[in-house]
Design a protein around this motif. Sequence first.
Motif, mmCIF file in Angstrom:
data_model
loop_
_atom_site.group_PDB
_atom_site.id
_atom_site.type_symbol
_atom_site.label_atom_id
_atom_site.label_comp_id
_atom_site.label_asym_id
_atom_site.label_seq_id
_atom_site.Cartn_x
_atom_site.Cartn_y
_atom_site.Cartn_z
ATOM 1 N N ALA A 196 0.872 -1.123 -0.084
ATOM 2 C CA ALA A 196 0.070 -0.133 -0.068
ATOM 3 C C ALA A 196 0.841 1.236 0.014
ATOM 4 N N ILE A 197 1.921 1.177 0.715
ATOM 5 C CA ILE A 197 2.881 2.340 0.730
ATOM 6 C C ILE A 197 3.741 2.256 -0.532
ATOM 7 N N MET A 198 4.394 1.240 -1.074
ATOM 8 C CA MET A 198 5.391 1.187 -2.009
ATOM 9 C C MET A 198 4.548 1.273 -3.225
ATOM 10 N N PHE A 199 3.399 0.868 -3.540
ATOM 11 C CA PHE A 199 2.718 0.939 -4.945
ATOM 12 C C PHE A 199 1.403 1.384 -4.612
ATOM 13 N N PRO A 200 1.237 2.549 -4.179
ATOM 14 C CA PRO A 200 -0.341 2.755 -3.850
ATOM 15 C C PRO A 200 -1.250 2.792 -4.993
ATOM 16 N N LEU A 201 -0.715 3.458 -6.348
ATOM 17 C CA LEU A 201 -1.651 3.290 -7.326
ATOM 18 C C LEU A 201 -1.895 1.900 -7.824
#
Length: 233
Positions: free
Chosen positions: A14-19
């Motif tokens: 969720a933090i590293m690849f939010p999109l």
Amino acid sequence: MLHVLLIAIDRYIAIMFPLRYISIITPNTITTLTISTWALALFCGLLPTFGWRKPAEDLEYCNADQVVPFSYYAFFFLVSFLIPLGMTLGFYWKIIVIARSQVRRIGEMRIFVTRRRVIRDGDDTPVGDSPRNLELDINPEMNSSDNRNSSVAIVKAVKTAAIVSGVFVICWLPSFAFRFVMEYLNYNSDETIRAPLFEAFTNFLAFANSAANPIVYSFRYRDFRGILKKIFK
């Protein structure tokens, strides 16, 4: 412990690849990971039944260390606790590093945008004293309050997941460590060593973890407190 590891992985994505989070963490992905977790736990737990045990006859009472060798306990402690714990701590450390980096970049972006607005408006007021330095005008539809609230929500979710994981470790580490130490002592002793009261305490602490998560979420989220109130009513 594997569930706690999955929570850490979920927060990391969720933090590293939010999109891309929605496309990565799909219902099928969740189902597959959950089934895999339980399958691995079941496999490790049934290894003594499959043959990784020592012969025992004429047992006066049934106790695991009479039939389960120390090598299995060492394997179980490593696979089911130490490795997942190390990976969990690694993911949270990476999350903290990324979160701090993002906060710093947002701060730099706000300063940059504020300076551009000061120059654009022809305001000679120093940037540090300008009231506009409290605004983030990158997107006309998103002000500094929106960005701040979004950042606070993300940080709060990560902190909550970290607290849940920390409480889990605090509750379960004594039980795992106690079993490992006792098995090691009995493996190297001619007499069986027992500590029933301490064992009962570690077991109680471990199972009490099941009641800890609702308490944690209640303190962290107002909506969760409201739901619990409705349930009790």
